[in-house]
Design a protein around this motif. Structure first.
Motif, short mmCIF file in Angstrom:
data_model
loop_
_atom_site.label_atom_id
_atom_site.label_comp_id
_atom_site.label_asym_id
_atom_site.label_seq_id
_atom_site.Cartn_x
_atom_site.Cartn_y
_atom_site.Cartn_z
N ARG A 88 0.84 -1.20 0.00
CA ARG A 88 0.00 0.00 0.00
C ARG A 88 0.88 1.25 0.00
O ARG A 88 0.62 2.21 -0.73
CB ARG A 88 -0.90 0.00 1.24
CG ARG A 88 -1.85 1.19 1.33
CD ARG A 88 -2.63 1.18 2.64
NE ARG A 88 -1.77 1.13 3.83
CZ ARG A 88 -1.10 2.16 4.32
NH1 ARG A 88 -1.19 3.34 3.73
NH2 ARG A 88 -0.33 2.03 5.39
N ALA A 91 2.48 2.01 -3.33
CA ALA A 91 1.58 2.60 -4.33
C ALA A 91 1.52 4.12 -4.18
O ALA A 91 1.04 4.81 -5.07
CB ALA A 91 0.19 1.97 -4.21
N LEU A 114 -2.61 -2.67 -15.32
CA LEU A 114 -2.46 -3.72 -14.31
C LEU A 114 -2.60 -3.20 -12.88
O LEU A 114 -3.39 -3.72 -12.10
CB LEU A 114 -1.11 -4.43 -14.49
CG LEU A 114 -0.88 -5.63 -13.57
CD1 LEU A 114 -1.87 -6.75 -13.86
CD2 LEU A 114 0.54 -6.16 -13.67
N GLY A 115 -1.85 -2.15 -12.55
CA GLY A 115 -1.91 -1.61 -11.20
C GLY A 115 -3.26 -0.97 -10.90
O GLY A 115 -3.76 -1.04 -9.78
N LYS A 118 -5.59 -4.06 -10.30
CA LYS A 118 -5.27 -4.93 -9.15
C LYS A 118 -5.09 -4.15 -7.85
O LYS A 118 -5.40 -4.66 -6.78
CB LYS A 118 -3.97 -5.71 -9.42
CG LYS A 118 -4.01 -6.57 -10.64
CD LYS A 118 -4.47 -7.96 -10.31
CE LYS A 118 -4.63 -8.75 -11.59
NZ LYS A 118 -5.30 -10.01 -11.42
N VAL A 119 -4.54 -2.95 -7.94
CA VAL A 119 -4.27 -2.19 -6.71
C VAL A 119 -5.37 -1.17 -6.45
O VAL A 119 -5.90 -1.08 -5.35
CB VAL A 119 -2.89 -1.49 -6.79
CG1 VAL A 119 -2.61 -0.72 -5.52
CG2 VAL A 119 -1.79 -2.52 -7.04
N LYS A 121 -8.27 -1.24 -7.82
CA LYS A 121 -9.56 -1.92 -7.95
C LYS A 121 -10.52 -1.22 -8.92
O LYS A 121 -11.73 -1.21 -8.70
CB LYS A 121 -10.23 -2.07 -6.58
CG LYS A 121 -9.35 -2.67 -5.49
CD LYS A 121 -9.09 -4.15 -5.73
CE LYS A 121 -8.16 -4.72 -4.65
NZ LYS A 121 -7.47 -5.94 -5.08
N MET A 167 -0.97 5.73 -11.58
CA MET A 167 -1.41 5.33 -10.24
C MET A 167 -1.61 6.55 -9.33
O MET A 167 -1.86 6.41 -8.14
CB MET A 167 -0.36 4.40 -9.61
CG MET A 167 -0.12 3.10 -10.35
SD MET A 167 -1.54 2.00 -10.31
CE MET A 167 -1.54 1.54 -8.57
#
Lengths: 256, 220
Positions: A88, A91, A114-115, A118-119, A121, A167
Protein backbone atom coordinates in the motif's frame (compact mmCIF):
# COMPACT_ATOMS: atom_id res chain seq x y z
CA UNK A 1 6.11 27.30 1.74
CA UNK A 2 4.25 24.16 0.69
CA UNK A 3 3.96 21.30 3.15
CA UNK A 4 6.53 18.62 3.80
CA UNK A 5 6.06 15.57 1.57
CA UNK A 6 9.06 13.40 2.33
CA UNK A 7 11.27 13.34 5.34
CA UNK A 8 14.43 11.25 5.49
CA UNK A 9 16.21 11.10 8.81
CA UNK A 10 19.54 9.45 9.55
CA UNK A 11 19.06 6.86 6.78
CA UNK A 12 21.57 4.04 7.07
CA UNK A 13 21.97 1.05 4.82
CA UNK A 14 24.59 -1.63 4.57
CA UNK A 15 25.23 -4.66 2.41
CA UNK A 16 27.01 -7.07 4.74
CA UNK A 17 29.78 -4.99 6.23
CA UNK A 18 29.82 -2.38 3.48
CA UNK A 19 28.00 0.79 4.46
CA UNK A 20 26.39 2.44 1.45
CA UNK A 21 24.28 5.05 3.21
CA UNK A 22 25.88 6.57 6.27
CA UNK A 23 23.13 8.73 7.67
CA UNK A 24 21.24 10.67 5.04
CA UNK A 25 18.96 13.53 6.06
CA UNK A 26 16.66 15.24 3.63
CA UNK A 27 13.37 17.09 3.61
CA UNK A 28 11.34 17.44 0.46
CA UNK A 29 8.32 19.67 0.05
CA UNK A 30 5.33 19.18 -2.18
CA UNK A 31 5.96 20.14 -5.80
CA UNK A 32 9.72 20.08 -5.51
CA UNK A 33 11.82 18.56 -8.26
CA UNK A 34 15.04 17.30 -6.78
CA UNK A 35 17.88 15.81 -8.78
CA UNK A 36 20.31 13.54 -7.00
CA UNK A 37 23.72 13.54 -8.61
CA UNK A 38 27.00 11.91 -7.72
CA UNK A 39 29.44 9.35 -9.03
CA UNK A 40 28.46 5.68 -9.16
CA UNK A 41 28.68 4.03 -5.78
CA UNK A 42 27.80 7.22 -3.97
CA UNK A 43 24.51 5.70 -2.79
CA UNK A 44 22.07 7.80 -4.80
CA UNK A 45 20.17 4.92 -6.39
CA UNK A 46 20.15 3.02 -3.11
CA UNK A 47 18.62 6.00 -1.36
CA UNK A 48 15.90 6.20 -4.00
CA UNK A 49 15.17 2.49 -3.66
CA UNK A 50 14.86 2.72 0.12
CA UNK A 51 12.01 5.20 -0.27
CA UNK A 52 9.77 2.52 -1.82
CA UNK A 53 11.31 -0.36 0.11
CA UNK A 54 12.92 -2.03 -2.88
CA UNK A 55 15.88 -1.98 -0.52
CA UNK A 56 15.67 -2.68 3.17
CA UNK A 57 17.53 -0.29 5.41
CA UNK A 58 19.04 -0.80 8.82
CA UNK A 59 18.73 2.59 10.43
CA UNK A 60 16.87 5.87 10.30
CA UNK A 61 13.39 6.89 9.27
CA UNK A 62 11.64 7.66 6.03
CA UNK A 63 8.29 9.40 6.30
CA UNK A 64 5.96 10.13 3.44
CA UNK A 65 3.27 12.65 4.35
CA UNK A 66 4.09 11.90 7.96
CA UNK A 67 3.62 8.15 7.60
CA UNK A 68 6.56 5.95 8.58
CA UNK A 69 7.68 3.89 5.57
CA UNK A 70 8.65 0.25 5.81
CA UNK A 71 9.15 -0.33 9.52
CA UNK A 72 7.27 -0.17 12.75
CA UNK A 73 9.08 1.18 15.75
CA UNK A 74 8.26 0.37 19.32
CA UNK A 75 10.80 1.66 21.78
CA UNK A 76 14.21 0.72 20.47
CA UNK A 77 13.08 -2.25 18.40
CA UNK A 78 11.89 -2.07 14.81
CA UNK A 79 10.06 -4.55 12.67
CA UNK A 80 9.33 -4.68 8.95
CA UNK A 81 5.73 -3.83 8.20
CA UNK A 82 3.46 -6.48 6.73
CA UNK A 83 3.76 -7.21 3.01
CA UNK A 84 0.29 -5.75 2.55
CA UNK A 85 1.13 -2.50 4.32
CA UNK A 86 4.33 -2.14 2.35
CA UNK A 87 2.48 -2.75 -0.92
CA UNK A 88 0.00 0.00 0.00
CA UNK A 89 2.84 2.38 0.85
CA UNK A 90 4.66 1.57 -2.38
CA UNK A 91 1.58 2.60 -4.33
CA UNK A 92 1.99 6.10 -2.85
CA UNK A 93 5.18 6.51 -4.86
CA UNK A 94 5.73 5.79 -8.52
CA UNK A 95 9.02 4.62 -9.94
CA UNK A 96 10.62 4.55 -13.36
CA UNK A 97 13.67 2.36 -13.84
CA UNK A 98 16.81 2.49 -15.91
CA UNK A 99 15.81 -0.73 -17.69
CA UNK A 100 12.13 0.28 -18.16
CA UNK A 101 10.99 -3.09 -16.80
CA UNK A 102 7.78 -3.23 -18.81
CA UNK A 103 5.88 -6.50 -18.60
CA UNK A 104 6.76 -8.00 -22.00
CA UNK A 105 3.65 -10.17 -22.33
CA UNK A 106 1.29 -7.23 -21.98
CA UNK A 107 0.48 -4.40 -24.38
CA UNK A 108 1.38 -0.84 -23.43
CA UNK A 109 -2.20 -0.23 -22.29
CA UNK A 110 -2.26 -3.42 -20.21
CA UNK A 111 1.01 -2.48 -18.57
CA UNK A 112 -0.59 0.73 -17.39
CA UNK A 113 -3.88 -0.95 -16.48
CA UNK A 114 -2.46 -3.72 -14.31
CA UNK A 115 -1.91 -1.61 -11.20
CA UNK A 116 -5.14 0.31 -11.72
CA UNK A 117 -7.15 -2.91 -11.79
CA UNK A 118 -5.27 -4.93 -9.15
CA UNK A 119 -4.27 -2.19 -6.71
CA UNK A 120 -6.78 0.61 -7.30
CA UNK A 121 -9.56 -1.92 -7.95
CA UNK A 122 -10.83 -0.04 -10.98
CA UNK A 123 -13.05 -1.78 -13.53
CA UNK A 124 -11.26 -2.68 -16.75
CA UNK A 125 -13.14 0.03 -18.65
CA UNK A 126 -12.20 2.74 -16.17
CA UNK A 127 -8.61 1.52 -16.14
CA UNK A 128 -8.49 1.47 -19.93
CA UNK A 129 -9.68 5.09 -20.04
CA UNK A 130 -7.05 6.19 -17.51
CA UNK A 131 -4.36 4.24 -19.37
CA UNK A 132 -5.31 5.86 -22.67
CA UNK A 133 -5.28 9.30 -21.11
CA UNK A 134 -1.74 8.84 -19.79
CA UNK A 135 -0.41 7.13 -22.90
CA UNK A 136 -1.74 10.10 -24.81
CA UNK A 137 0.01 12.39 -22.35
CA UNK A 138 3.36 10.74 -23.10
CA UNK A 139 2.64 10.89 -26.82
CA UNK A 140 1.91 7.21 -27.33
CA UNK A 141 -1.87 7.06 -27.81
CA UNK A 142 -1.35 5.28 -31.12
CA UNK A 143 0.87 2.63 -29.48
CA UNK A 144 -1.59 1.54 -26.78
CA UNK A 145 -1.99 -1.94 -28.25
CA UNK A 146 1.66 -2.51 -29.06
CA UNK A 147 3.80 -4.85 -27.01
CA UNK A 148 7.00 -3.56 -25.38
CA UNK A 149 9.07 -5.60 -27.83
CA UNK A 150 7.52 -3.62 -30.66
CA UNK A 151 8.48 -0.24 -29.21
CA UNK A 152 11.75 1.71 -29.22
CA UNK A 153 13.64 2.24 -25.98
CA UNK A 154 12.39 5.79 -25.65
CA UNK A 155 8.81 4.71 -26.23
CA UNK A 156 9.16 1.89 -23.70
CA UNK A 157 10.44 4.32 -21.10
CA UNK A 158 7.53 6.66 -21.76
CA UNK A 159 5.09 3.79 -21.28
CA UNK A 160 6.88 2.91 -18.04
CA UNK A 161 6.48 6.49 -16.84
CA UNK A 162 2.80 6.44 -17.82
CA UNK A 163 2.40 3.18 -15.89
CA UNK A 164 3.83 4.78 -12.76
CA UNK A 165 2.10 8.13 -13.04
CA UNK A 166 -1.32 6.60 -13.81
CA UNK A 167 -1.41 5.33 -10.24
CA UNK A 168 -1.51 9.00 -9.15
CA UNK A 169 1.45 8.72 -6.80
CA UNK A 170 2.28 11.46 -4.30
CA UNK A 171 5.91 11.30 -5.37
CA UNK A 172 7.66 10.08 -8.52
CA UNK A 173 11.05 8.42 -8.34
CA UNK A 174 13.20 8.31 -11.47
CA UNK A 175 16.21 6.03 -11.37
CA UNK A 176 18.60 6.96 -14.20
CA UNK A 177 15.76 6.69 -16.68
CA UNK A 178 17.78 7.80 -19.67
CA UNK A 179 20.99 5.84 -19.02
CA UNK A 180 19.97 2.82 -21.08
CA UNK A 181 18.75 4.88 -24.04
CA UNK A 182 20.42 5.69 -27.32
CA UNK A 183 21.40 9.37 -27.29
CA UNK A 184 18.81 10.34 -29.89
CA UNK A 185 16.00 8.91 -27.71
CA UNK A 186 16.95 10.71 -24.49
CA UNK A 187 15.22 13.94 -25.45
CA UNK A 188 11.70 12.52 -25.79
CA UNK A 189 11.88 11.02 -22.29
CA UNK A 190 13.26 14.19 -20.70
CA UNK A 191 10.47 16.12 -22.43
CA UNK A 192 7.88 13.96 -20.67
CA UNK A 193 9.55 14.52 -17.30
CA UNK A 194 9.67 18.26 -17.90
CA UNK A 195 5.94 18.19 -18.61
CA UNK A 196 5.28 16.46 -15.30
CA UNK A 197 7.43 18.99 -13.49
CA UNK A 198 5.41 21.78 -15.06
CA UNK A 199 2.25 20.10 -13.73
CA UNK A 200 3.64 20.38 -10.21
CA UNK A 201 4.44 16.69 -9.72
CA UNK A 202 6.85 16.08 -6.84
CA UNK A 203 9.85 14.25 -8.23
CA UNK A 204 13.15 12.78 -7.13
CA UNK A 205 15.49 12.04 -9.99
CA UNK A 206 18.73 10.16 -9.93
CA UNK A 207 20.42 11.31 -13.09
CA UNK A 208 23.65 11.68 -15.01
CA UNK A 209 22.14 14.31 -17.30
CA UNK A 210 23.68 17.38 -15.72
CA UNK A 211 22.24 19.79 -18.23
CA UNK A 212 18.78 18.40 -17.54
CA UNK A 213 19.26 18.48 -13.77
CA UNK A 214 20.31 22.10 -14.13
CA UNK A 215 17.26 23.02 -16.15
CA UNK A 216 14.48 21.08 -14.46
CA UNK A 217 15.39 20.86 -10.77
CA UNK A 218 14.30 23.20 -8.04
CA UNK A 219 17.08 21.72 -5.94
CA UNK A 220 20.05 19.45 -6.48
CA UNK A 221 21.53 17.01 -4.01
CA UNK A 222 25.11 15.92 -4.51
CA UNK A 223 25.91 12.61 -2.84
CA UNK A 224 29.34 11.33 -2.08
CA UNK A 225 30.32 8.13 -0.27
CA UNK A 226 26.94 7.55 1.30
CA UNK A 227 26.20 11.04 2.57
CA UNK A 228 24.77 14.23 1.17
CA UNK A 229 27.84 16.31 0.47
CA UNK A 230 26.24 19.45 -0.84
CA UNK A 231 22.80 20.62 -1.83
CA UNK A 232 21.15 23.72 -3.15
CA UNK A 233 19.83 25.62 -6.12
CA UNK A 234 21.37 24.20 -9.30
CA UNK A 235 21.86 27.69 -10.74
CA UNK A 236 24.13 28.41 -7.81
CA UNK A 237 25.63 24.99 -7.13
CA UNK A 238 26.69 24.16 -10.67
CA UNK A 239 28.32 27.51 -11.17
CA UNK A 240 29.91 28.00 -7.75
CA UNK A 241 30.30 24.62 -6.04
CA UNK A 242 31.13 25.01 -2.36
CA UNK A 243 32.94 21.73 -1.88
CA UNK A 244 36.05 20.45 -3.55
CA UNK A 245 34.29 17.14 -4.22
CA UNK A 246 31.45 18.69 -6.20
CA UNK A 247 33.82 20.88 -8.18
CA UNK A 248 35.78 17.74 -9.02
CA UNK A 249 32.63 15.85 -9.97
CA UNK A 250 31.29 18.62 -12.18
CA UNK A 251 34.59 18.80 -14.00
CA UNK A 252 34.45 15.11 -14.95
CA UNK A 253 30.69 15.08 -15.72
CA UNK A 254 29.01 16.08 -18.95
CA UNK A 255 28.03 19.51 -17.60
CA UNK A 256 30.12 22.39 -18.81
CA UNK B 1 10.59 -65.74 -43.61
CA UNK B 2 7.23 -67.03 -44.75
CA UNK B 3 5.17 -64.70 -42.61
CA UNK B 4 2.38 -62.77 -44.33
CA UNK B 5 1.10 -59.73 -42.56
CA UNK B 6 -2.60 -59.90 -41.86
CA UNK B 7 -4.15 -57.04 -40.02
CA UNK B 8 -7.75 -58.26 -40.18
CA UNK B 9 -7.77 -59.62 -36.64
CA UNK B 10 -6.22 -56.46 -35.21
CA UNK B 11 -8.70 -54.22 -37.05
CA UNK B 12 -11.53 -56.22 -35.55
CA UNK B 13 -10.20 -55.28 -32.10
CA UNK B 14 -9.28 -51.75 -33.10
CA UNK B 15 -12.04 -50.24 -30.93
CA UNK B 16 -10.41 -51.89 -27.94
CA UNK B 17 -7.11 -50.24 -28.80
CA UNK B 18 -8.81 -46.86 -29.17
CA UNK B 19 -10.44 -47.28 -25.78
CA UNK B 20 -7.02 -48.08 -24.39
CA UNK B 21 -5.60 -44.98 -26.04
CA UNK B 22 -8.41 -42.86 -24.60
CA UNK B 23 -7.57 -44.13 -21.14
CA UNK B 24 -3.84 -43.48 -21.74
CA UNK B 25 -4.64 -39.90 -22.69
CA UNK B 26 -6.95 -39.52 -19.71
CA UNK B 27 -4.29 -40.83 -17.30
CA UNK B 28 -1.68 -38.51 -18.80
CA UNK B 29 -3.99 -35.51 -18.77
CA UNK B 30 -5.05 -35.80 -15.14
CA UNK B 31 -1.58 -36.71 -13.90
CA UNK B 32 0.12 -33.89 -15.77
CA UNK B 33 -2.49 -31.44 -14.51
CA UNK B 34 -1.94 -32.47 -10.89
CA UNK B 35 1.79 -32.71 -11.56
CA UNK B 36 1.80 -29.16 -12.93
CA UNK B 37 0.26 -27.84 -9.73
CA UNK B 38 2.80 -29.79 -7.64
CA UNK B 39 5.58 -28.72 -10.00
CA UNK B 40 4.67 -25.04 -9.76
CA UNK B 41 4.60 -25.05 -5.95
CA UNK B 42 7.82 -27.05 -5.77
CA UNK B 43 9.53 -24.78 -8.34
CA UNK B 44 8.82 -21.74 -6.18
CA UNK B 45 10.09 -23.69 -3.17
CA UNK B 46 13.26 -24.59 -5.09
CA UNK B 47 14.09 -20.91 -5.68
CA UNK B 48 13.15 -19.91 -2.14
CA UNK B 49 15.86 -18.28 -0.05
CA UNK B 50 14.69 -20.15 3.03
CA UNK B 51 16.48 -23.47 3.53
CA UNK B 52 13.47 -24.86 5.36
CA UNK B 53 11.44 -24.46 2.20
CA UNK B 54 14.13 -25.14 -0.37
CA UNK B 55 15.66 -28.32 1.08
CA UNK B 56 12.55 -30.52 1.31
CA UNK B 57 11.63 -29.52 -2.24
CA UNK B 58 15.11 -30.36 -3.52
CA UNK B 59 14.99 -33.71 -1.69
CA UNK B 60 11.65 -34.60 -3.26
CA UNK B 61 12.93 -33.81 -6.75
CA UNK B 62 16.16 -35.75 -6.24
CA UNK B 63 14.48 -38.87 -4.89
CA UNK B 64 11.79 -39.02 -7.56
CA UNK B 65 14.18 -38.33 -10.42
CA UNK B 66 16.49 -41.11 -9.25
CA UNK B 67 13.78 -43.74 -9.15
CA UNK B 68 12.62 -45.67 -12.23
CA UNK B 69 8.94 -44.94 -12.64
CA UNK B 70 8.16 -48.67 -12.93
CA UNK B 71 9.51 -49.14 -9.41
CA UNK B 72 7.25 -46.35 -8.18
CA UNK B 73 4.25 -47.88 -9.93
CA UNK B 74 4.88 -51.31 -8.40
CA UNK B 75 5.65 -49.83 -5.00
CA UNK B 76 2.41 -47.87 -4.91
CA UNK B 77 0.31 -50.77 -6.07
CA UNK B 78 1.89 -53.66 -4.15
CA UNK B 79 3.77 -52.22 -1.19
CA UNK B 80 1.49 -49.40 -0.07
CA UNK B 81 -1.49 -51.71 0.66
CA UNK B 82 0.80 -53.62 3.05
CA UNK B 83 1.33 -50.33 4.81
CA UNK B 84 -2.40 -49.72 5.03
CA UNK B 85 -2.83 -47.44 2.01
CA UNK B 86 -5.20 -49.15 -0.37
CA UNK B 87 -5.79 -47.51 -3.73
CA UNK B 88 -7.47 -48.79 -6.88
CA UNK B 89 -5.28 -49.53 -9.92
CA UNK B 90 -6.10 -46.33 -11.70
CA UNK B 91 -5.95 -44.13 -8.61
CA UNK B 92 -2.62 -45.59 -7.60
CA UNK B 93 -1.17 -45.05 -11.08
CA UNK B 94 -2.48 -41.49 -11.32
CA UNK B 95 -0.99 -40.73 -7.90
CA UNK B 96 2.39 -42.10 -9.00
CA UNK B 97 2.45 -40.35 -12.35
CA UNK B 98 1.35 -37.06 -10.72
CA UNK B 99 4.12 -37.19 -8.16
CA UNK B 100 6.57 -38.26 -10.84
CA UNK B 101 5.59 -35.49 -13.29
CA UNK B 102 5.58 -33.02 -10.39
CA UNK B 103 9.31 -33.57 -9.90
CA UNK B 104 10.13 -33.25 -13.59
CA UNK B 105 7.89 -30.24 -14.15
CA UNK B 106 9.32 -28.57 -11.03
CA UNK B 107 12.76 -28.65 -12.67
CA UNK B 108 11.38 -27.31 -15.96
CA UNK B 109 9.48 -24.53 -14.17
CA UNK B 110 12.44 -23.65 -11.97
CA UNK B 111 14.60 -23.06 -15.02
CA UNK B 112 11.85 -20.84 -16.43
CA UNK B 113 11.51 -18.88 -13.20
CA UNK B 114 15.17 -18.02 -12.79
CA UNK B 115 15.34 -16.65 -16.33
CA UNK B 116 12.84 -13.88 -15.52
CA UNK B 117 14.59 -10.56 -14.86
CA UNK B 118 14.37 -9.32 -11.28
CA UNK B 119 13.45 -5.87 -12.58
CA UNK B 120 9.98 -7.08 -13.53
CA UNK B 121 9.26 -8.08 -9.95
CA UNK B 122 10.53 -4.69 -8.79
CA UNK B 123 8.33 -2.91 -11.31
CA UNK B 124 5.37 -4.85 -9.95
CA UNK B 125 6.28 -4.02 -6.36
CA UNK B 126 6.73 -0.37 -7.29
CA UNK B 127 3.13 -0.03 -8.47
CA UNK B 128 1.92 -1.61 -5.24
CA UNK B 129 1.28 -5.21 -6.29
CA UNK B 130 1.77 -7.84 -3.59
CA UNK B 131 4.32 -10.63 -4.20
CA UNK B 132 1.45 -13.05 -4.81
CA UNK B 133 -0.20 -10.75 -7.38
CA UNK B 134 3.17 -10.45 -9.12
CA UNK B 135 3.53 -14.23 -9.29
CA UNK B 136 0.04 -14.65 -10.72
CA UNK B 137 0.02 -11.79 -13.24
CA UNK B 138 3.65 -11.56 -14.28
CA UNK B 139 5.99 -14.33 -13.19
CA UNK B 140 3.93 -17.44 -13.96
CA UNK B 141 2.60 -16.27 -17.35
CA UNK B 142 6.12 -15.35 -18.47
CA UNK B 143 7.61 -18.53 -17.05
CA UNK B 144 5.10 -20.68 -18.94
CA UNK B 145 5.98 -18.92 -22.19
CA UNK B 146 9.67 -19.46 -21.46
CA UNK B 147 9.30 -23.17 -20.83
CA UNK B 148 6.83 -24.17 -23.54
CA UNK B 149 9.52 -25.60 -25.84
CA UNK B 150 10.97 -27.86 -23.15
CA UNK B 151 7.52 -28.53 -21.72
CA UNK B 152 6.57 -30.20 -24.98
CA UNK B 153 9.14 -32.97 -24.65
CA UNK B 154 8.34 -33.48 -20.97
CA UNK B 155 4.62 -33.81 -21.68
CA UNK B 156 5.23 -36.31 -24.49
CA UNK B 157 7.57 -38.33 -22.36
CA UNK B 158 5.01 -38.37 -19.52
CA UNK B 159 2.31 -39.49 -21.93
CA UNK B 160 4.49 -42.42 -23.02
CA UNK B 161 5.05 -43.33 -19.38
CA UNK B 162 1.37 -44.23 -19.12
CA UNK B 163 2.30 -47.50 -20.88
CA UNK B 164 3.82 -48.62 -17.56
CA UNK B 165 0.32 -48.81 -16.12
CA UNK B 166 0.06 -52.08 -18.05
CA UNK B 167 2.28 -53.57 -15.35
CA UNK B 168 -0.58 -53.33 -12.87
CA UNK B 169 -3.28 -54.24 -15.41
CA UNK B 170 -4.71 -50.78 -16.01
CA UNK B 171 -6.48 -51.26 -19.37
CA UNK B 172 -4.65 -48.52 -21.27
CA UNK B 173 -3.22 -48.84 -24.77
CA UNK B 174 -0.25 -51.11 -24.05
CA UNK B 175 -2.35 -53.39 -21.86
CA UNK B 176 -5.04 -53.68 -24.56
CA UNK B 177 -2.41 -54.41 -27.20
CA UNK B 178 -0.97 -57.20 -25.07
CA UNK B 179 -4.45 -58.67 -24.68
CA UNK B 180 -5.06 -58.60 -28.43
CA UNK B 181 -1.63 -60.11 -28.99
CA UNK B 182 -2.51 -63.04 -26.76
CA UNK B 183 -6.00 -63.48 -28.17
CA UNK B 184 -5.12 -63.28 -31.88
CA UNK B 185 -1.46 -64.40 -32.02
CA UNK B 186 -0.99 -61.59 -34.56
CA UNK B 187 2.11 -60.44 -32.69
CA UNK B 188 3.76 -58.25 -35.32
CA UNK B 189 0.55 -56.66 -36.54
CA UNK B 190 -0.67 -55.88 -33.04
CA UNK B 191 2.51 -54.09 -31.98
CA UNK B 192 2.83 -52.27 -35.31
CA UNK B 193 -0.67 -50.84 -34.87
CA UNK B 194 -0.12 -50.00 -31.20
CA UNK B 195 3.19 -48.30 -32.04
CA UNK B 196 1.48 -46.36 -34.83
CA UNK B 197 -1.10 -45.10 -32.37
CA UNK B 198 1.60 -43.92 -29.95
CA UNK B 199 3.58 -42.16 -32.68
CA UNK B 200 0.48 -40.51 -34.11
CA UNK B 201 -0.70 -39.32 -30.69
CA UNK B 202 2.71 -37.93 -29.75
CA UNK B 203 2.95 -36.13 -33.08
CA UNK B 204 -0.44 -34.51 -32.48
CA UNK B 205 0.62 -33.50 -28.95
CA UNK B 206 3.82 -31.96 -30.28
CA UNK B 207 1.90 -30.07 -32.97
CA UNK B 208 -0.57 -28.75 -30.39
CA UNK B 209 2.28 -27.53 -28.20
CA UNK B 210 3.85 -25.80 -31.18
CA UNK B 211 0.58 -24.02 -31.89
CA UNK B 212 0.35 -22.94 -28.25
CA UNK B 213 3.94 -21.72 -28.39
CA UNK B 214 3.24 -19.63 -31.48
CA UNK B 215 0.00 -18.18 -30.18
CA UNK B 216 1.42 -17.27 -26.79
CA UNK B 217 4.73 -15.95 -28.05
CA UNK B 218 5.55 -12.46 -26.79
CA UNK B 219 5.28 -10.23 -29.87
CA UNK B 220 8.35 -8.33 -30.98
Amino acid sequence: MSKVLLEIQGLRKQYGTVEVLKGVDCIMREGEVISIIGSSGSGKTTMLRCINMLEEFQGGHIRLEGEEIGYEHSGSSRKRKSEKDIARQRALTGMAFQQFNLFPHMTAAHNVMLGLVKVKKMSRDEARAVAEKWLDRVGLASRADHYPGQLSGGQQQRVAIARAIAMSPRLMLFDEVTSALDPELVGEVLQVIKGLAADGMSMLLVTHEMRFAYEVSSRVIFMNQGVICEEGDPKEMFVRPKTERLAEFLKTSSFN
Amino acid sequence: MGYTLNFAAVWRSFDQLLEGLALSLGLAFISILIGAVIGLLVAFALISKSGWVQRPAATYVTIIRNLPILVLVLFAYFALPQMGVRLGKIESFVAVLSIYSGAYLAEVFRAGLISIPKGLTEAGLAIGLTPMQIRVSIIVPLMLRNVLPSLSSTVISLFKDTSLAAAIAVPELTFEARKINVETFRVIETWIVASGLYVATCSVLAALMRVAERRLAVPR
